[in-house]
Design a protein around this motif. Structure first.
Motif, PDB file in Angstrom:
ATOM      1  N   MET A 334       0.843  -1.196   0.000  1.00  0.00           N
ATOM      2  CA  MET A 334       0.000   0.000   0.000  1.00  0.00           C
ATOM      3  C   MET A 334       0.881   1.250   0.000  1.00  0.00           C
ATOM      4  O   MET A 334       1.953   1.264   0.595  1.00  0.00           O
ATOM      5  CB  MET A 334      -0.902   0.025   1.235  1.00  0.00           C
ATOM      6  CG  MET A 334      -1.740  -1.229   1.389  1.00  0.00           C
ATOM      7  SD  MET A 334      -3.502  -0.949   1.649  1.00  0.00           S
ATOM      8  CE  MET A 334      -3.582   0.088   3.060  1.00  0.00           C
ATOM      9  N   SER A 335       0.381   2.300  -0.630  1.00  0.00           N
ATOM     10  CA  SER A 335       1.134   3.563  -0.653  1.00  0.00           C
ATOM     11  C   SER A 335       1.102   4.229   0.718  1.00  0.00           C
ATOM     12  O   SER A 335       1.981   5.002   1.063  1.00  0.00           O
ATOM     13  CB  SER A 335       0.566   4.503  -1.710  1.00  0.00           C
ATOM     14  OG  SER A 335      -0.808   4.731  -1.469  1.00  0.00           O
ATOM     15  N   ARG A 336       0.061   3.936   1.494  1.00  0.00           N
ATOM     16  CA  ARG A 336       0.012   4.408   2.886  1.00  0.00           C
ATOM     17  C   ARG A 336      -0.907   3.477   3.662  1.00  0.00           C
ATOM     18  O   ARG A 336      -1.886   2.956   3.109  1.00  0.00           O
ATOM     19  CB  ARG A 336      -0.481   5.859   2.982  1.00  0.00           C
ATOM     20  CG  ARG A 336      -1.900   6.077   2.482  1.00  0.00           C
ATOM     21  CD  ARG A 336      -2.299   7.545   2.557  1.00  0.00           C
ATOM     22  NE  ARG A 336      -3.676   7.745   2.091  1.00  0.00           N
ATOM     23  CZ  ARG A 336      -4.731   7.793   2.896  1.00  0.00           C
ATOM     24  NH1 ARG A 336      -4.589   7.662   4.207  1.00  0.00           N
ATOM     25  NH2 ARG A 336      -5.950   7.970   2.405  1.00  0.00           N
ATOM     26  N   GLU A 337      -0.559   3.252   4.935  1.00  0.00           N
ATOM     27  CA  GLU A 337      -1.366   2.379   5.783  1.00  0.00           C
ATOM     28  C   GLU A 337      -2.090   3.200   6.838  1.00  0.00           C
ATOM     29  O   GLU A 337      -2.865   2.674   7.624  1.00  0.00           O
ATOM     30  CB  GLU A 337      -0.481   1.344   6.497  1.00  0.00           C
ATOM     31  CG  GLU A 337       0.301   0.451   5.549  1.00  0.00           C
ATOM     32  CD  GLU A 337      -0.335  -0.914   5.321  1.00  0.00           C
ATOM     33  OE1 GLU A 337      -1.407  -1.174   5.904  1.00  0.00           O
ATOM     34  OE2 GLU A 337       0.236  -1.698   4.555  1.00  0.00           O
ATOM     35  N   ASP A 338      -1.772   4.502   6.893  1.00  0.00           N
ATOM     36  CA  ASP A 338      -2.446   5.357   7.872  1.00  0.00           C
ATOM     37  C   ASP A 338      -2.655   6.746   7.269  1.00  0.00           C
ATOM     38  O   ASP A 338      -2.411   6.949   6.080  1.00  0.00           O
ATOM     39  CB  ASP A 338      -1.655   5.413   9.188  1.00  0.00           C
ATOM     40  CG  ASP A 338      -0.174   5.618   8.934  1.00  0.00           C
ATOM     41  OD1 ASP A 338       0.156   6.300   7.928  1.00  0.00           O
ATOM     42  OD2 ASP A 338       0.651   5.111   9.708  1.00  0.00           O
ATOM     43  N   ASP A 339      -3.072   7.683   8.102  1.00  0.00           N
ATOM     44  CA  ASP A 339      -3.464   9.001   7.604  1.00  0.00           C
ATOM     45  C   ASP A 339      -2.242   9.902   7.472  1.00  0.00           C
ATOM     46  O   ASP A 339      -1.975  10.734   8.333  1.00  0.00           O
ATOM     47  CB  ASP A 339      -4.488   9.605   8.585  1.00  0.00           C
ATOM     48  CG  ASP A 339      -5.084  10.890   8.037  1.00  0.00           C
ATOM     49  OD1 ASP A 339      -5.004  11.105   6.805  1.00  0.00           O
ATOM     50  OD2 ASP A 339      -5.626  11.675   8.836  1.00  0.00           O
ATOM     51  N   LYS A 340      -1.470   9.712   6.404  1.00  0.00           N
ATOM     52  CA  LYS A 340      -0.270  10.540   6.248  1.00  0.00           C
ATOM     53  C   LYS A 340      -0.131  11.038   4.814  1.00  0.00           C
ATOM     54  O   LYS A 340      -0.744  10.507   3.890  1.00  0.00           O
ATOM     55  CB  LYS A 340       0.970   9.752   6.668  1.00  0.00           C
ATOM     56  CG  LYS A 340       1.320   8.621   5.733  1.00  0.00           C
ATOM     57  CD  LYS A 340       2.656   7.991   6.126  1.00  0.00           C
ATOM     58  CE  LYS A 340       3.025   6.893   5.143  1.00  0.00           C
ATOM     59  NZ  LYS A 340       4.104   6.047   5.619  1.00  0.00           N
ATOM     60  N   ASP A 341       0.717  12.065   4.651  1.00  0.00           N
ATOM     61  CA  ASP A 341       0.946  12.637   3.327  1.00  0.00           C
ATOM     62  C   ASP A 341       1.893  11.755   2.518  1.00  0.00           C
ATOM     63  O   ASP A 341       2.945  11.361   3.022  1.00  0.00           O
ATOM     64  CB  ASP A 341       1.602  14.024   3.460  1.00  0.00           C
ATOM     65  CG  ASP A 341       0.610  15.056   3.956  1.00  0.00           C
ATOM     66  OD1 ASP A 341      -0.217  15.494   3.151  1.00  0.00           O
ATOM     67  OD2 ASP A 341       0.665  15.387   5.164  1.00  0.00           O
ATOM     68  N   VAL A 342       1.504  11.469   1.302  1.00  0.00           N
ATOM     69  CA  VAL A 342       2.412  10.819   0.352  1.00  0.00           C
ATOM     70  C   VAL A 342       2.210  11.553  -0.971  1.00  0.00           C
ATOM     71  O   VAL A 342       1.071  11.697  -1.427  1.00  0.00           O
ATOM     72  CB  VAL A 342       2.074   9.318   0.155  1.00  0.00           C
ATOM     73  CG1 VAL A 342       3.110   8.658  -0.745  1.00  0.00           C
ATOM     74  CG2 VAL A 342       1.971   8.581   1.480  1.00  0.00           C
ATOM     75  N   SER A 343       3.295  12.052  -1.574  1.00  0.00           N
ATOM     76  CA  SER A 343       3.125  12.813  -2.817  1.00  0.00           C
ATOM     77  C   SER A 343       2.679  11.880  -3.938  1.00  0.00           C
ATOM     78  O   SER A 343       2.904  10.666  -3.889  1.00  0.00           O
ATOM     79  CB  SER A 343       4.435  13.499  -3.201  1.00  0.00           C
ATOM     80  OG  SER A 343       5.307  12.562  -3.802  1.00  0.00           O
TER      81      SER A 343
END
Ligand SMILES: [Zn+2]
Length: 485
Positions: A334-343
Motif C-alpha cells: 500500500m502507498s500508505r497504511e495510515d493518515d499521512k501525506d504521500v506525494s
C-alpha cells in the motif's frame, strides 16, 4: 519446359524450379515460404489449407493464398494463440519471438495445445529467469499453489543452481540434473529420458519427470516419515495426505521444508535456510503484486463533506481489499497504511521500484460534484496521454499500448464488479492523465467509489457494509483480470 515460375491447373498451383521439376516440401519463392505437397498423387501441389498442416512432425499454417505464416502470432478466439517461427514451424516449449521476448507454448498433458504463455518482462538475457518462469507456469498448469512451487524452486536453486546439465559427486554416487537425481532414482530418470527420446539434459524433460515422480513412484515421500538423522521437528516430518496436501500449501516455508526433508533428503539440513531464502525470493517475484493506493491522506483530505474526509473512506476500503487479496494469495503493498501525506509522484515511484514479475496499480478514491448534489454513481479511469502533461518519471512506459490495453481491461473488470456488488449507477470507464496513472509503469487504474456530494450516496459510503461491497467488487475485478475466476 517451365523453369522458375508458377504454373496453374485450375485452382491447383505448382512452382517449377530451376531444374524444371515441381518444388516439394517447404520452399522459398521470392520472399514467401510455401509448403508443397509430397504425396504421390498431388506431388508439388501448393498447400492453401488455411488450417494446420503437419509435415514431417512439424506444424505449419498455410493461408488461403498458400503463404506460410511466420515470425508472427496467430490467434483463434481471445485466449488461444500460437507463434510461427522464422522457419514457419509452430513454436512449442520456450521460444523467443520477433519482439525479442520469451514465451512458453504450453503443451502439458495435451491441455490447451499450443497455448502461449507470456513469460513477461523477465530479464531475458538471464536464462535462469526464463527457466524459473517456465517452471512456475508448468507447475501452475498442473494445479500447484504458488507456495508449493516456490518450495520446489528454492530446492532446485540449492541442488543445481538451475543448471539442468549439472553432474555432481555426492557421496559415492553422481547426482544429476535440476534436483540431483541419484542412485536408483537417477537410473529411473535416465530410463525415462531414453523412453521419450530426449537427452537427460533437456530442461522440459526434467520437469516432466519430476512431476511424474512426485505424483507417482515417489509420492509416498510427502507423507510423514521418521528420519533419525535429522533434528526435531524434522525427525518426524510430512503431510497427512502427502502430495495432495503439498500441492495446496500456502506457506512457502513449509513447502520448502517438506520438499527438502522429505523429497530431497540431503545428508544434513545445513542448506535448509538457504533453500527457504531462495524460495522466498521466487515466491515474492512470481506472485502478482497488487499496489493499492488509497487516495490523499495527511494534510490532503481529498473531498471533504459533512465533516467526512475522502482520505478516510479511501483508506478504509483499501484495507478491506488488502486483507482479501492477501487471503487469496496475492502480494499487496500500500502507498500508505495510515493518515499521512504521500506525494503523487512518490506513490508511483514506490510501485515502480518493487521487484515483481506482474504488478498492477489500483488507486482508490471517492468523488465530488460540488455544483450538483444529484450526481451519483461509480466511475473508473485509466491513462490518456495529453502532450501538455508530459510524464516526469515514466517516459518509457506511459503510453505503451500493452500497458494501456491491460489498464483498460483492469478498469472494465473493476468498474463492472463494483457496480454489480453495490447496485450503484454505472457511470462507466473514462480516460484521463491523473499523475498516478501517468507515472506508474504497470497497468494502472483509478476508481471513484461514489459521490460524497450526494447525500444519499455519502450516507452509504461511510458505512462499513457499503465499503465492504465496494471492496468485494474491487477484489472480484482483480480476480477476473488475472483469470482466476
Ligand atoms: Zn480523490
Amino acid at each position: 519446359m517451365y523453369r522458375n515460375q508458377w504454373i496453374s491447373f485450375g485452382r491447383n498451383r505448382h512452382y517449377m524450379g530451376t531444374d524444371g521439376a515441381a518444388y516439394t516440401g517447404v520452399k522459398t519463392v521470392g520472399t514467401n515460404l510455401h509448403l508443397f505437397d509430397v504425396r504421390n498423387n498431388q506431388r508439388g501441389l501448393l498447400r492453401t489449407d488455411n488450417a494446420w498442416v503437419t509435415y514431417y512432425g512439424k506444424q505449419y499454417f498455410p493461408n488461403a493464398q498458400g503463404n506460410l505464416y511466420r515470425n508472427q502470432f496467430i490467434s483463434f478466439g481471445p485466449t488461444v494463440k500460437y507463434y510461427l517461427q522464422a522457419d514457419a514451424t509452430k513454436a512449442t516449449g520456450i521460444f523467443k519471438a520477433i519482439d525479442n521476448k520469451y514465451y512458453y507454448a504450453n503443451e502439458e498433458k495435451g491441455i490447451n495445445n499450443g497455448k502461449i504463455v507470456d513469460l513477461g518482462d523477465i530479464n531475458n538475457t538471464n536464462p535462469i529467469n526464463v527457466k524459473k518462469a517456465v517452471t512456475w507456469v508448468f507447475f501452475t498448469n498442473n494445479g500447484y499453489s504458488p507456495a508449493s512451487i516456490a518450495g520446489i524452486m528454492g530446492n532446485i536453486a540449492a541442488e543445481s543452481s538451475w543448471k539442468e546439465d549439472i553432474t555432481e559427486l555426492g557421496g559415492n554416487q553422481e547426482g544429476i540434473g535440476l534436483i540431483q537425481w541419484s542412485y536408483t532414482r537417477k537410473t529411473e530418470f535416465l530410463n525415462y529420458a531414453k523412453s521419450v527420446g530426449k537427452p537427460w539434459t533437456d530442461f522440459k524433460t526434467q520437469l516432466d519427470y519430476l512431476l511424474l515422480e512426485m505424483e507417482g513412484s515417489e509420492s509416498w515421500r510427502f507423507k510423514p516419515r521418521t528420519r533419525d538423522r535429522y533434528p526435531a521437528p524434522y525427525n518426524y516430518f510430512g503431510l497427512p495426505n502427502g502430495i495432495t496436501d503439498f500441492k495446496k500449501l500456502n506457506d512457502f516455508v513449509l513447502a520448502t521444508e517438506i520438499f527438502c526433508v522429505n523429497y530431497e533428503s540431503p545428508a544434513t539440513l545445513d542448506s535448509l535456510p538457504k533453500r527457504i531464502e531462495y524460495a522466498h525470493q521466487d515466491f515474492s517475484y512470481f506472485i502478482p503484486l497488487i499496489f493499492l493506493d488509497p487516495g490523499h491522506g495527511g494534510q490532503d483530505s481529498g473531498a471533504y463533506y459533512a465533516g467526512i474526509k475522502e482520505s478516510t473512506i479511501n483508506l478504509s476500503i483499501a484495507k478491506m481489499v488488502k486483507q482479501d487479496l492477501l487471503n487469496l494469495g496475492y502480494r499487496v503493498v500500500m502507498s500508505r497504511e495510515d493518515d499521512k501525506d504521500v506525494s503523487l509522484l512518490d506513490r508511483s515511484k514506490m510501485a515502480n521500484e518493487i521487484d515483481a514479475k506482474t504488478k498492477i496499480f489500483v488507486s482508490i478514491h471517492n468523488n465530488a460534484a460540488p455544483s450538483s448534489s444529484s450526481v451519483n454513481g461509480i466511475e473508473t479511469y485509466y491513462y490518456q496521454y495529453y502532450p501538455e502533461y508530459p510524464p516526469e518519471i515514466n517516459q518509457e512506459k506511459h503510453n505503451d499500448p500493452v500497458r494501456l490495453e491491460e489498464s483498460r481491461k483492469l478498469a472494465e473488470y473493476i468498474q463492472n464488479e463494483m457496480v454489480v456488488n453495490t447496485g450503484a449507477k454505472n457511470r462507466g470507464v473514462f480516460r484521463n492523465t491523473f499523475a498516478v496513472l501517468r507515472e506508474s509503469k504497470m497497468p494502472a487504474i483509478l476508481l471513484e467509489g461514489g459521490f460524497m456530494t450526494n447525500p444519499t450516496e455519502l450516507s452509504k459510503l461511510i458505512t462499513p457494509s457499503y465499503q465492504r461491497k465496494l471492496a468485494n467488487g474491487i477484489v472480484t475485478g482483480i480476480q477476473k483480470y488475472f483469470g482466476r475466476i
